[in-house]
Scaffold this motif. Structure first.
Motif, PDB file in Angstrom:
ATOM      1  N   TYR A  28       0.835  -1.202   0.000  1.00  0.00           N
ATOM      2  CA  TYR A  28       0.000   0.000   0.000  1.00  0.00           C
ATOM      3  C   TYR A  28       0.875   1.260   0.000  1.00  0.00           C
ATOM      4  O   TYR A  28       0.648   2.196  -0.771  1.00  0.00           O
ATOM      5  N   ILE A  29       1.898   1.237   0.847  1.00  0.00           N
ATOM      6  CA  ILE A  29       2.759   2.425   0.941  1.00  0.00           C
ATOM      7  C   ILE A  29       3.559   2.620  -0.348  1.00  0.00           C
ATOM      8  O   ILE A  29       3.769   3.751  -0.794  1.00  0.00           O
ATOM      9  N   ALA A  30       3.967   1.522  -0.958  1.00  0.00           N
ATOM     10  CA  ALA A  30       4.689   1.630  -2.227  1.00  0.00           C
ATOM     11  C   ALA A  30       3.827   2.329  -3.268  1.00  0.00           C
ATOM     12  O   ALA A  30       4.323   3.095  -4.101  1.00  0.00           O
ATOM     13  N   GLN A  31       2.519   2.092  -3.205  1.00  0.00           N
ATOM     14  CA  GLN A  31       1.609   2.690  -4.180  1.00  0.00           C
ATOM     15  C   GLN A  31       1.179   4.107  -3.812  1.00  0.00           C
ATOM     16  O   GLN A  31       1.104   4.990  -4.662  1.00  0.00           O
ATOM     17  N   TRP A  37      -1.493   8.546   8.297  1.00  0.00           N
ATOM     18  CA  TRP A  37      -1.380   7.199   8.865  1.00  0.00           C
ATOM     19  C   TRP A  37      -2.708   6.682   9.390  1.00  0.00           C
ATOM     20  O   TRP A  37      -2.941   5.477   9.459  1.00  0.00           O
ATOM     21  N   ARG A  38      -3.583   7.572   9.755  1.00  0.00           N
ATOM     22  CA  ARG A  38      -4.875   7.115  10.289  1.00  0.00           C
ATOM     23  C   ARG A  38      -5.676   6.379   9.218  1.00  0.00           C
ATOM     24  O   ARG A  38      -6.385   5.415   9.516  1.00  0.00           O
ATOM     25  N   LEU A  39      -5.529   6.829   7.972  1.00  0.00           N
ATOM     26  CA  LEU A  39      -6.309   6.213   6.897  1.00  0.00           C
ATOM     27  C   LEU A  39      -5.626   4.984   6.305  1.00  0.00           C
ATOM     28  O   LEU A  39      -6.275   4.163   5.668  1.00  0.00           O
ATOM     29  N   ILE A  40      -4.337   4.894   6.491  1.00  0.00           N
ATOM     30  CA  ILE A  40      -3.579   3.823   5.839  1.00  0.00           C
ATOM     31  C   ILE A  40      -4.086   2.423   6.199  1.00  0.00           C
ATOM     32  O   ILE A  40      -4.352   1.615   5.303  1.00  0.00           O
ATOM     33  N   PRO A  41      -4.256   2.109   7.504  1.00  0.00           N
ATOM     34  CA  PRO A  41      -4.709   0.751   7.813  1.00  0.00           C
ATOM     35  C   PRO A  41      -6.069   0.442   7.195  1.00  0.00           C
ATOM     36  O   PRO A  41      -6.294  -0.677   6.717  1.00  0.00           O
ATOM     37  N   LYS A  42      -6.944   1.447   7.214  1.00  0.00           N
ATOM     38  CA  LYS A  42      -8.284   1.242   6.655  1.00  0.00           C
ATOM     39  C   LYS A  42      -8.181   0.950   5.157  1.00  0.00           C
ATOM     40  O   LYS A  42      -8.725  -0.043   4.661  1.00  0.00           O
ATOM     41  N   TYR A  60      10.730  -1.235  10.778  1.00  0.00           N
ATOM     42  CA  TYR A  60      11.011  -2.566  10.243  1.00  0.00           C
ATOM     43  C   TYR A  60      10.905  -2.679   8.732  1.00  0.00           C
ATOM     44  O   TYR A  60      11.777  -3.243   8.093  1.00  0.00           O
ATOM     45  N   LEU A  61       9.858  -2.104   8.165  1.00  0.00           N
ATOM     46  CA  LEU A  61       9.599  -2.377   6.747  1.00  0.00           C
ATOM     47  C   LEU A  61      10.304  -1.436   5.781  1.00  0.00           C
ATOM     48  O   LEU A  61      10.506  -1.789   4.623  1.00  0.00           O
ATOM     49  N   ARG A  62      10.659  -0.266   6.247  1.00  0.00           N
ATOM     50  CA  ARG A  62      11.306   0.700   5.352  1.00  0.00           C
ATOM     51  C   ARG A  62      12.460   0.048   4.612  1.00  0.00           C
ATOM     52  O   ARG A  62      13.301  -0.602   5.238  1.00  0.00           O
ATOM     53  N   PRO A  63      12.506   0.219   3.290  1.00  0.00           N
ATOM     54  CA  PRO A  63      13.523  -0.492   2.514  1.00  0.00           C
ATOM     55  C   PRO A  63      14.955  -0.047   2.805  1.00  0.00           C
ATOM     56  O   PRO A  63      15.885  -0.807   2.561  1.00  0.00           O
ATOM     57  N   ASP A  64      15.111   1.151   3.328  1.00  0.00           N
ATOM     58  CA  ASP A  64      16.484   1.638   3.553  1.00  0.00           C
ATOM     59  C   ASP A  64      17.038   1.238   4.923  1.00  0.00           C
ATOM     60  O   ASP A  64      18.112   1.691   5.305  1.00  0.00           O
ATOM     61  N   LEU A  65      16.308   0.412   5.618  1.00  0.00           N
ATOM     62  CA  LEU A  65      16.776   0.047   6.964  1.00  0.00           C
ATOM     63  C   LEU A  65      17.898  -0.978   6.916  1.00  0.00           C
ATOM     64  O   LEU A  65      17.931  -1.857   6.063  1.00  0.00           O
ATOM     65  N   LYS A  66      18.788  -0.824   7.871  1.00  0.00           N
ATOM     66  CA  LYS A  66      19.892  -1.767   8.015  1.00  0.00           C
ATOM     67  C   LYS A  66      19.542  -2.699   9.171  1.00  0.00           C
ATOM     68  O   LYS A  66      19.296  -2.243  10.279  1.00  0.00           O
ATOM     69  N   HIS A  67      19.489  -3.982   8.901  1.00  0.00           N
ATOM     70  CA  HIS A  67      19.216  -4.925   9.984  1.00  0.00           C
ATOM     71  C   HIS A  67      20.521  -5.598  10.398  1.00  0.00           C
ATOM     72  O   HIS A  67      21.474  -5.635   9.653  1.00  0.00           O
TER      73      HIS A  67
END
Length: 319
Positions: A28-31, A37-42, A60-67
Motif C-alpha cells: 500500500y505504501i509503495a503505491q 497514517w490514520r487512513l492507511i490501515p483502513k 522494520y519495513l522501510r527499505p532503507d533500513l539496516k538490519h
DNA sequence: AATCTACTCAACCGCAACACC
DNA sequence: TGGTGTTGCGGTTGAGTAGAT
C-alpha cells in the motif's frame, strides 16, 4: 471528556505483525506513500491502528533500513553522541544511516550501557563510577560519608548478595596493607572512615562490599592527585571501548573527571560558548527538534567534525 | 528433559510538538 | 488565536528465545 483515541481500540489488532500484514502495508505504501497514517490501515485492509502501522513501517519495513549487528564505529558514534545529547535517540539515529531511534535505544539499553558499566563508567554521566563516588565523598564530612555508604549498601545489598552467591565470587582483599587499613575500624585509618564502627558483622559479604567501596574511593583519590593510570599523559582516557579511546581528556589538563561536570562553575566561558555556538542554529535558537539533526550533521562535516570537538565540550550537561 | 533466568527487540503507550483550519 | 487532528519521540512492556541449572 478525555483524550481522543487514535483509533477504535476494540477493532484493532495488537501484537506481532504477520508476513501477510507486512505485505499489505508495504505494497500500500509503495503505491500511495505514507500520507495520513490514520487512513492507511483502513485503506490497506489492515485491522491495525495507524500508529502501529507507522511504527511497523519506520522501524522494520522501510527499505532503507539496516538490519543486524551494530558495528564498532556505529557503537562509538552512539556513545559519543549520547555523552553530548543524552537520550535523544532520534537525533543520534539520524547520524546512523539505516538505523532507527528504536534500534539505537534498544542497543543502548541492552548492550552499550552494560559495556560502559563494565568499564567502570557511569552510562548516564559518562564519568567513572569511582570518580563520582569520590566527588560525593569529598563534599561530605566523614560521618556523612559513612552514612551514605550504609544507605547505598542497603539498596545494593540484596542484588549484590544474589550475584555473589550465584557466581560464587570470592572477594579477596588484594592488598594486605589496604586490607588492614580498611578492616581496622578502631584505628580509623581510612580517610573516609567508611567502614561502620559496629562490631564485625555476621554478614561477612556486606562487610567486604563496604571495603570494596572504600577502596574505590581511595584509589580514585590517589589517581586524581598524581598522574592517573586511567588516563594517559595527554589526559585522554585509556579506557578502551572496542578499540575506541574514550576521548574525554584535554591535552595538558589530566583527566577531565578531575573537574566537575562542565557546569557554569567549572567550564571556562570559552569552552561553554564554543559548544553552545555549535548547538545553536543560525537564529540563535537552542538546539532542538529538526534543527538538532542539521546541527549534529554539521558536526560530522569536514569543517566541523564532532570527533574533533574539544573534549570538555562533551561534558556539557545537556543530558 | 524440565524448569528457571536473563536477554533481546518489536511493539505499545502517553505526551508533546507540529500542522492545519 | 484557539481547537482539533496528526506525527514524532522516549519510556516501558512483554513475548520469544537462548543459556544455565
Amino acid at each position: 471528556m478525555g483524550r481522543i483515541p487514535c483509533c477504535e481500540k476494540e477493532s484493532v489488532k495488537k501484537g506481532q505483525w504477520t508476513p501477510e500484514e507486512d505485505h499489505k502495508l508495504s505494497s500500500y505504501i509503495a503505491q500511495h506513500g505514507t500520507r495520513n497514517w490514520r487512513l492507511i490501515p483502513k485503506n490497506a485492509g489492515l485491522q491495525r491502528c495507524g500508529k502501529s502501522c507507522r511504527l511497523r513501517w519506520t522501524n522494520y519495513l522501510r527499505p532503507d533500513l539496516k538490519h543486524g549487528q551494530f558495528s564498532d564505529p556505529e557503537e562509538q558514534i552512539i556513545v559519543r553522541l549520547h555523552s553530548v545529547l543524552g537520550n535523544r535517540w532520534s537525533v543520534i539515529a539520524a547520524q546512523l544511516p539505516g538505523r532507527t531511534d528504536n534500534d539505537v535505544k534498544n542497543h543502548w539499553n541492552t548492550k552499550l550501557k552494560k559495556k560502559l558499566s563494565g568499564m567502570g563508567i557511569d552510562p548516564v554521566t559518562h564519568k567513572p563510577y569511582s570518580h563520582l563516588m569520590a566527588e560525593i565523598a569529598n563534599t561530605l564530612a566523614a560521618p556523612q560519608v559513612a552514612n551514605l555508604a550504609e544507605a547505598t549498601l542497603g539498596c545494593l545489598k540484596d542484588e549484590m548478595l544474589h550475584l555473589l552467591t550465584k557466581k560464587h565470587v570470592d572477594i579477596q582483599l588484594q592488598s594486605p596493607i589496604l586490607s588492614q587499613q580498611m578492616v581496622n575500624n578502631n584505628g580509623n585509618t581510612s580517610p573516609y572512615n567508611i567502614v561502620s564502627e559496629h562490631e564485625a558483622s555476621e554478614d561477612d559479604t556486606v562487610e567486604k562490599i563496604k571495603i570494596g567501596l572504600s577502596r574505590a574511593i581511595i584509589q580514585d583519590q590517589e589517581t586524581t592527585t598524581r598522574s592517573n593510570k586511567f588516563w594517559d599523559t595527554n589526559g585522554t582516557s585509556s579506557a578502551n571501548f572496542s578499540g575506541y579511546q574514550y576521548p574525554f581528556g584535554q591535552e595538558g589538563e589530566g583527566s577531565p573527571w578531575n573537574q566537575s561536570m562542565c557546569t557554569d562553575s567549572t567550564c571556562t566561558g570559552d569552552q561553554q560558548n564554543q559548544f553552545r555556538s555549535k548547538m545553536r542554529d543560525e537564529n540563535g535558537d537552542e538546539f532542538d527538534g529538526e534543527k538538532d539533526r542539521r546541527n549534529v550533521s554539521s558536526m560530522f562535516s569536514p569543517d566541523c567534525d564532532l570527533w574533533d570537538l574539544p573534549s570538555n565540550d562533551l561534558l556539557n550537561p545537556l543530558v
